[in-house]
Design a protein around this motif. Sequence first.
Motif, PDB file in Angstrom:
ATOM      1  N   SER A 104     -75.378   5.299 -30.261  1.00  0.00           N
ATOM      2  CA  SER A 104     -74.102   5.486 -29.775  1.00  0.00           C
ATOM      3  C   SER A 104     -73.160   5.379 -31.040  1.00  0.00           C
ATOM      4  CB  SER A 104     -73.648   4.956 -28.726  1.00  0.00           C
ATOM      5  OG  SER A 104     -73.829   3.457 -28.915  1.00  0.00           O
TER       6      SER A 104
ATOM      7  N   HIS B 167     -68.322   5.674 -19.157  1.00  0.00           N
ATOM      8  CA  HIS B 167     -67.594   4.609 -18.973  1.00  0.00           C
ATOM      9  C   HIS B 167     -66.830   4.252 -17.535  1.00  0.00           C
ATOM     10  CE1 HIS B 167     -63.969   6.395 -20.179  1.00  0.00           C
ATOM     11  NE2 HIS B 167     -63.524   5.359 -19.720  1.00  0.00           N
TER      12      HIS B 167
ATOM     13  N   ILE C 188     -66.672  16.395 -30.095  1.00  0.00           N
ATOM     14  CA  ILE C 188     -66.044  15.593 -29.074  1.00  0.00           C
ATOM     15  C   ILE C 188     -64.462  15.326 -29.319  1.00  0.00           C
ATOM     16  CG2 ILE C 188     -68.140  14.097 -28.594  1.00  0.00           C
ATOM     17  CD1 ILE C 188     -66.669  11.729 -29.934  1.00  0.00           C
TER      18      ILE C 188
ATOM     19  N   SER D 140     -66.919  13.353 -24.969  1.00  0.00           N
ATOM     20  CA  SER D 140     -68.460  12.725 -25.150  1.00  0.00           C
ATOM     21  C   SER D 140     -69.180  12.540 -23.972  1.00  0.00           C
ATOM     22  CB  SER D 140     -68.254  11.534 -26.140  1.00  0.00           C
ATOM     23  OG  SER D 140     -67.687  10.331 -25.461  1.00  0.00           O
TER      24      SER D 140
ATOM     25  N   THR E  11     -59.067  12.222 -23.015  1.00  0.00           N
ATOM     26  CA  THR E  11     -60.129  11.454 -23.436  1.00  0.00           C
ATOM     27  C   THR E  11     -61.046  12.351 -24.014  1.00  0.00           C
ATOM     28  OG1 THR E  11     -61.001  12.033 -21.443  1.00  0.00           O
ATOM     29  CG2 THR E  11     -60.109  10.113 -21.405  1.00  0.00           C
TER      30      THR E  11
ATOM     31  N   GLY F 155     -70.415   9.580 -23.691  1.00  0.00           N
ATOM     32  CA  GLY F 155     -69.922   8.165 -23.584  1.00  0.00           C
ATOM     33  C   GLY F 155     -68.755   7.945 -22.605  1.00  0.00           C
ATOM     34  N   ASN F 156     -67.931   8.997 -22.848  1.00  0.00           N
ATOM     35  CA  ASN F 156     -66.627   8.939 -22.168  1.00  0.00           C
ATOM     36  C   ASN F 156     -67.014   9.098 -20.617  1.00  0.00           C
ATOM     37  OD1 ASN F 156     -63.722   9.048 -21.602  1.00  0.00           O
ATOM     38  ND2 ASN F 156     -64.426  11.030 -20.903  1.00  0.00           N
TER      39      ASN F 156
ATOM     40  N   HIS G 144     -69.236   4.042 -32.521  1.00  0.00           N
ATOM     41  CA  HIS G 144     -67.861   3.663 -32.146  1.00  0.00           C
ATOM     42  C   HIS G 144     -66.956   4.626 -32.971  1.00  0.00           C
ATOM     43  CE1 HIS G 144     -65.197   0.138 -31.011  1.00  0.00           C
ATOM     44  NE2 HIS G 144     -64.310   0.824 -31.828  1.00  0.00           N
TER      45      HIS G 144
ATOM     46  N   GLU H 264     -67.022   2.751 -27.544  1.00  0.00           N
ATOM     47  CA  GLU H 264     -68.605   3.535 -27.886  1.00  0.00           C
ATOM     48  C   GLU H 264     -68.633   4.573 -27.303  1.00  0.00           C
ATOM     49  OE1 GLU H 264     -71.097   2.335 -29.556  1.00  0.00           O
ATOM     50  OE2 GLU H 264     -70.314   0.474 -30.470  1.00  0.00           O
ATOM     51  N   HIS H 265     -69.191   5.478 -27.792  1.00  0.00           N
ATOM     52  CA  HIS H 265     -69.156   6.898 -27.310  1.00  0.00           C
ATOM     53  C   HIS H 265     -70.677   7.386 -27.729  1.00  0.00           C
ATOM     54  CE1 HIS H 265     -65.335   7.894 -25.751  1.00  0.00           C
ATOM     55  NE2 HIS H 265     -64.980   6.893 -26.759  1.00  0.00           N
ATOM     56  N   ARG H 266     -71.371   8.156 -26.763  1.00  0.00           N
ATOM     57  CA  ARG H 266     -72.850   8.723 -26.858  1.00  0.00           C
ATOM     58  C   ARG H 266     -72.562  10.044 -27.190  1.00  0.00           C
ATOM     59  NH1 ARG H 266     -76.886  10.468 -23.323  1.00  0.00           N
ATOM     60  NH2 ARG H 266     -75.778  10.398 -21.731  1.00  0.00           N
TER      61      ARG H 266
END
Length: 914
Positions: A188, A214, A148, A208, A205, A210-211, A190, A179-181
């Motif tokens: 996930s 969000h 990522i 990921s 950015t 997670g990005n 951090h 936090e990202h998945r």
Amino acid sequence: MQELPSGTVTFLFTDIEGSTNLWEQHPEGMRRALSRHDTLLRATITSHNGIVFKTIGDGFYAAFADAANAVTAALAAQRLLSAEEWESFLARENESMGAEQVPPGSPGKIAASFHLNVRMALHTGTAVERDHDYFGPTINRVARLLAIGHGGQILLSQKTADAVSQYLPSGISLLGLGEHRLRDLHQSEHVFQLLHPDVQIKFPTLKSLGNALHTGRLPGPLTSFIGREKEQEEIGRLLATTRLLTLIGAGGCGKTRLALETAAKVAGEYPDGVWVVELASLSEQALVPQTVASVLAIREASGQTLEQSLIEHLRAKRLLLILDNCEHLMDASARLVGTLVQGCRQLRILVTSREPLRIAGEQAYRIPSLSSPDPKRAATLETLLRYEAVRLFIDRVRLTRPDFMVTAANAPTIGSLCTCLDGIPLAIELAAARVRSLSVEEIHARLDDRFRLLTGGNRTALPRQQTLRALIDWGYTLLEDREREILRRLSVFKGGWTLEAAKQVCSGVRDADRHAPFEEWEVLDLLTGICDKSLAQADTEGLDGRTRYRLLETVRQYSGEKLLECGEAEEVRRLHRDFYLQQAEDISLKLYGPEQGFWFDTLEIEHDNMRAALAYCEEANDSEAELRLVGALGRFWDTRGYLHEGKERFLRALSRSAEPTLYRAKAMIKGGWIAYLQHEYGTAQNYYGQALEIYEAHKDMVGVAESLHLLAMIARMRGDLEKATELFEQVVELNIKTGQSIASVLSHLGAIAFERGKVAEARQHLERALEGYRKGGNVQFAAAILRGLARYARHDGNDMEAHAFLVECLLSLHSIGAMVDIVPALTEAARLAYARTEWERAGILFGTVEVLHESMNLPWEPGEQAEMTTVRETLQAHAHTNAWTLGRTMELQAVIDCAVSPSTQPHGISAHEF
């Protein structure tokens, strides 16, 4: 070799961003720069007490016993790489190459803008060490963390950040990125970025999952995503080069989930976000542009149409727009998408639908079903988890049954269940939900009534996604009347069909009261239409280049119900039976010639259709058609190893009619041969005797000769060589009179001569028979003669000649899939290997022979089981029993390769031992 750190280890992974593109544009530059890159990284890692335990491509994998050392090593390496004057370094390299060596503009000349951007990731944890390498979840997490990041960036996991927070050297700080998945990982992470004045600190950015989440534009998943790695990679690659990509597939195949998961994975490439427009609940075409505008929060500007306002808003944006479930709104969706693609050059659109939009610039990508076990091979505990459908089933079952266990006992049923459900994710999830109240075996047994069984899906889902019937109903309602009509008729095919078969069966229905019959040209157009709508599938790489079509079993069962409801089932099934009866009879005449392998393969592919045709004959009480069909299929059954099925089919067909017709005689000949192969000589003799009477009554001398030939074979097997010889001589006379080949008679006369100790005479007969079979192109029968010649050569002590005969024999039989004939050929090869003390080869071949006998229920020849016991004891004495076990598990191709490979061992055991 230096010992690897154990216990809690900090791992540093690196790779070069965009290296593939650099290699394509500057191959010579990359070769030289990579050498410099490797030197810098390896020296830095080593000087900070780290160990490089693996390199893959341009990536370095290093392990550190101390987390602080790992972090300082990453920073030191990044500082060196960032400070490296790659342009000057490569300019010097260019000078050393010389202008005369590298013409201007050639790939070897290095571009001035050349630079290496290296991304790095660190994670701390325990890992499994094996063969100077590490494995396990910790390694998986650091690899996903690296994926990522961006070139020049150093990322740390929460555990590594915690481990070094009290020991950071002056000038280093950590920036929390939230936090990202991470792909394929449930938990996930951090993520932190290392900051220092000497390295770059501003980056796009993170790439990921997670990005993307969000932003609030992609819904977060509530269940794990199983499989589809290949599809995600291909879709991501297509999105990079295609402005409009449509994912097409059958209902319930997981188009939406795959689109969302892939979009989340590539979301970092779209600065203006990923936006999902769900169209499934819409019913009016006119609402499509309005719904898109609503999701994007765009209002219609004064003096502009809504489409113009959308273009104005999106023209300068790099954005991914997902239009989900367009199949019921195709016209409006196609118009809007076409307009947006033309007016917004940076926009990417990802569509999910059961059929393409069919507009300029569209790239269609068909979503396959999840991988499932081969229905012809029972899944085992060891092989089960290779398949995506199985992994999905187990995952969903454990949501309601955490104690659910996969065992050796239920593994085959789980595999078969997933295969019977066509690998359709929705169907598998509905089946998994039933495990709350039924066992896997009970669910599998009820799949013939799957539309009642597979209900009770997610209450929050659309109604059509809550039951399997509702799902198929939805697709059926979107069809035109003629498409529904042909879909119903196609349900009679099992295992697929060709265009020729569809034309014959579907256009043959005569129903003046309702619809005009299909014209043959119309069938192709309608087939294309239902394939486009993902209700049928076309395989363009079928046998002999012919396209083959098939319905998913779920769609086939549904369409079959509709065929019954409309009252056409009887007529369509009769047309289907007539087509395949004629095909079987035509092919049966070609199973003795030079293209027999192709025709055996054709019958193998059409076997399920042949079974359906036989079922209709039984239900319609059409005994003549049934006798014709079993008579035509007998040779296929006895060659490909369907002995039990063939036996049962002949018993049923012969019991339904006692009329002494030629069809009955032919069925008795074929049924008698299957009985003969299973050593049921009394049954075979009875069949052949009755067939002889019928042929004599009809004055069919070819049939008389065939009956006598088979009766002679039984006499020989029972040791009555005089009777056998007498009958074979009668057959020779009849065959000469009727113009039939005497090659088969010669082969048996050769066997009789061998049993009488006349080896030279036996060989002479077999050589004449081989010549006859080769002249007629009969590969299968020629191979049987080669096996006999190999036996005689081995008897004479000529092992090399015996091996040469067996090589040709086995390769010929394998090429046509003659499974029953392969068994004695492998037995002869095993005996030869054993006689030459080639213990490994002998063990493998005898092990395979044993398992083939079991799988096809083949009886043993007299003395063979005692022989196997002797071989086992010998192999045990020479520590080669593992070879026998290996032979029971190897693929047949590998066993054939083993058998035909050159012999190297000297002659050891007397050739007369067996």
